[in-house]
Design an enzyme around this catalytic site. Structure first.
Site, PDB file in Angstrom:
ATOM      1  NE  ARG A  94      47.151  34.040  35.333  1.00 39.26           N
ATOM      2  CZ  ARG A  94      47.203  32.718  35.183  1.00 39.26           C
ATOM      3  NH1 ARG A  94      46.931  31.945  36.203  1.00 39.26           N
ATOM      4  NH2 ARG A  94      47.506  32.174  34.026  1.00 39.26           N
ATOM      5  CB  CYS A 115      43.069  25.871  25.901  1.00 45.96           C
ATOM      6  SG  CYS A 115      42.614  26.663  27.444  1.00 45.96           S
TER       7      CYS A 115
HETATM    8  N1  SAM Z   1      49.748  32.271  27.335  1.00 50.93           N
HETATM    9  C1  SAM Z   1      49.822  31.592  28.614  1.00 50.93           C
HETATM   10  C2  SAM Z   1      50.765  30.414  28.488  1.00 50.93           C
HETATM   11  O1  SAM Z   1      50.979  29.938  27.373  1.00 50.93           O
HETATM   12  O2  SAM Z   1      51.333  30.003  29.518  1.00 50.93           O
HETATM   13  C3  SAM Z   1      48.471  31.173  29.108  1.00 50.93           C
HETATM   14  C4  SAM Z   1      47.500  32.303  29.155  1.00 50.93           C
HETATM   15  S1  SAM Z   1      45.936  31.924  29.821  1.00 50.93           S
HETATM   16  C5  SAM Z   1      45.198  31.021  28.578  1.00 50.93           C
HETATM   17  C6  SAM Z   1      45.135  33.486  29.704  1.00 50.93           C
HETATM   18  C7  SAM Z   1      45.742  34.601  30.498  1.00 50.93           C
HETATM   19  O3  SAM Z   1      44.946  35.784  30.304  1.00 50.93           O
HETATM   20  C8  SAM Z   1      45.799  34.357  31.982  1.00 50.93           C
HETATM   21  O4  SAM Z   1      47.097  34.529  32.449  1.00 50.93           O
HETATM   22  C9  SAM Z   1      44.881  35.418  32.563  1.00 50.93           C
HETATM   23  O5  SAM Z   1      45.331  35.920  33.784  1.00 50.93           O
HETATM   24  C10 SAM Z   1      44.878  36.500  31.506  1.00 50.93           C
HETATM   25  N2  SAM Z   1      43.665  37.340  31.518  1.00 50.93           N
HETATM   26  C11 SAM Z   1      42.548  37.173  32.251  1.00 50.93           C
HETATM   27  N3  SAM Z   1      41.670  38.170  32.006  1.00 50.93           N
HETATM   28  C12 SAM Z   1      42.249  38.972  31.105  1.00 50.93           C
HETATM   29  C13 SAM Z   1      41.851  40.180  30.468  1.00 50.93           C
HETATM   30  N4  SAM Z   1      40.658  40.738  30.697  1.00 50.93           N
HETATM   31  N5  SAM Z   1      42.725  40.746  29.600  1.00 50.93           N
HETATM   32  C14 SAM Z   1      43.913  40.168  29.346  1.00 50.93           C
HETATM   33  N6  SAM Z   1      44.335  39.037  29.920  1.00 50.93           N
HETATM   34  C15 SAM Z   1      43.519  38.444  30.787  1.00 50.93           C
END
Ligand code: SAM
Length: 452
Positions: A138, A230
């Site tokens: 990502r 969200c």
């Molecule tokens: N902040 C972003 C935006 O406004 O475009 C959206 C973020 S999305 C809600 C959450 C993010 O956390 C994803 O990109 C995901 O890959 C990441 N994520 C998943 N597991 C995680 C972990 N264990 N620790 C930190 N980040 C993680």
């Protein structure tokens, strides 16, 4: 036919919002609002694009959803397509840090970059924004969005939250936009519905706690945690909010809201969180709460062997001419000169020494012996010195051909590198090599839709 929601979700939501449940599901039947947030550094005449989002001066609701891929202004970084409720974090940052703060912000869960580009718009010239995404696949989309946005003070890392523990008390603000069960996205995301179950919400809640616990040490005493999801799930929202207060030296911070925003304050154990829900707010589901850290220490991070060396002195003048004259230091990374604002150079080196930096800002030029070839990053950066390069303005159709990486013929442009613009905003470079033009738009970003 309405959206089919899981039974356990319905039962829980009826308990949470009671008689409003039917209004809530009726709102989910309404068309999805389309909103964008403008880039204040890239004036694009979009100010009148639609109604202003009440909590975000740069946010606009569009009357209908265009095919964004076919709008060159999107690729120029003139705006970011972002659902309106999430723009609340900008309001939060303005309240806790003021306008253009020269602070260090960590956006811990950053891809694809909605909130990162927002923070980038708000920090001052002496601010540092570290945009982190743990999932490696990502990272490219995050880097691409930040490159198009153009902020010279934002860098991209890919680390596990626990890695930030090395930077004791380093950040003034840590934003955790946590991975969650996504209930607030049910209107737009069928996958979120199909993957939803109660057991998964519990797993999400535990993961969120782990993330906050892992990063807490990186927050400065007196610094702020912005926690958001969200989803509407209490375990992930208000129960985690209460958990943060009871687990850390964390003082809840109230955020000012206006009654006509339709935001619902959620009280729990002396904390207030802010919920956006579709039947009351013009946006998707969202939750946010804010804490101030009241203990801890700052420590000078252990200095590791720096991975960055300064560029040869003889090149500095030429690099300065390519940038906008702001004070930059230049470092070498893979034969590329990177411009780092002097005001944050020490901070950037500290981050580079301690973390896995995937994208430094701003890549100015690739160095071949004595020759400098401008990097794509520079074309779209606020650091670009427009006067240093010839520019060719393209029609909309030619701009799309350029973004499609087709050959674009431009009459009367000088030999060498030319900036390509649309509505005056840079899209990238082309190089006139005499008998033809080389399209230097990044291969991985090329538009895949038919543009003819
Ligand atoms: N902040 C972003 C935006 O406004 O475009 C959206 C973020 S999305 C809600 C959450 C993010 O956390 C994803 O990109 C995901 O890959 C990441 N994520 C998943 N597991 C995680 C972990 N264990 N620790 C930190 N980040 C993680």
């Amino acid at each position: 036919m309405g959206i089919a929601l899981p039974n356990d979700f319905e039962a829980r939501m009826r308990g949470q919002i009671g008689a409003d449940y039917d209004r809530f599901t009726a709102a989910l039947e309404q068309p999805l609002p389309t909103s964008i947030r403008l880039n204040p550094h890239k004036d694009s005449t979009l100010a009148d694009a639609g109604d202003v989002v009440a909590w975000e001066p740069q946010g606009r609701y569009l009357a209908e959803r265009p095919v964004f891929t076919l709008d060159p202004l999107l690729h120029a970084g003139a705006y970011y397509v972002q659902e309106a409720s999430s723009m609340f974090v900008g309001h939060v940052l303005r309240q806790i840090a003021g306008n253009e703060p020269d602070i260090r912000i960590l956006d811990l869960c950053a891809a694809p970059g909605g909130k990162s580009t927002h923070y980038a718009s708000l920090i001052g010239n002496g601010g540092l924004l570290v945009c982190n995404e743990v999932i490696s696949s990502r990272v490219p989309v995050l880097s691409e969005n930040l490159t198009k946005w153009g902020c010279p003070n934002a860098i991209v890392t890919s680390n596990d939250p626990s890695d930030f523990g090395r930077l004791t008390g380093f950040f003034d603000v840590v934003a955790v936009d946590a991975p969650c069960s996504g209930e607030g996205m049910f209107r737009r995301d069928q996958v979120a519905i199909s993957e939803w179950n109660t057991a998964n919400t519990r797993i999400c809640a535990q993961r969120q706690q782990r993330i906050v616990a892992d990063v807490w040490n990186a927050l400065k005493p007196g610094g702020y945690l912005i926690y958001s999801t969200c989803t509407f799930c209490p375990d992930e929202d208000e129960n985690n909010m209460a958990w943060i207060k009871s687990t850390f030296a964390a003082e809840p911070v109230e955020i000012s809201i206006a009654p006509d925003w339709g935001v619902t304050p959620i009280e729990k154990d002396g904390c207030t969180g802010y919920r956006f829900i579709q039947h009351l707010t013009r946006g998707e589901g969202f939750f946010c709460c804010v804490f101030r850290k009241t203990d801890g220490s700052t420590a000078t991070p252990k200095k590791l062997k720096t991975k960055l060396s300064p560029v040869p002195k003889k090149l500095v003048q030429r690099l300065n001419e390519m940038t906008d004259g702001a004070a930059f230091d230049y470092y070498l990374r893979n034969d590329t000169a990177i411009a780092v604002p002097q005001a944050i150079a020490t901070d950037v080196l500290t981050v580079a020494d301690n973390l896995n930096v995937r994208k430094m800002r701003t890549a100015v030029a690739h160095i071949f012996g004595d020759k400098l070839a401008p990097e794509h990053d520079l074309a779209q950066s606020w650091a670009l010195n427009r006067q240093a390069f010839a520019a060719v303005e393209l029609s909309q159709q030619d701009a799309l051909r350029y973004l499609h990486r087709d050959n674009v013929f431009v009459a009367d442009a000088p030999a060498g590198f030319n900036l390509v613009t649309f509505n005056g905003l840079p899209l990238g470079w082309i190089k006139n090599i005499g008998n033809r033009w080389n399209n230097l738009y990044p291969q991985n970003w090329k538009i895949r839709m038919n543009v003819e």
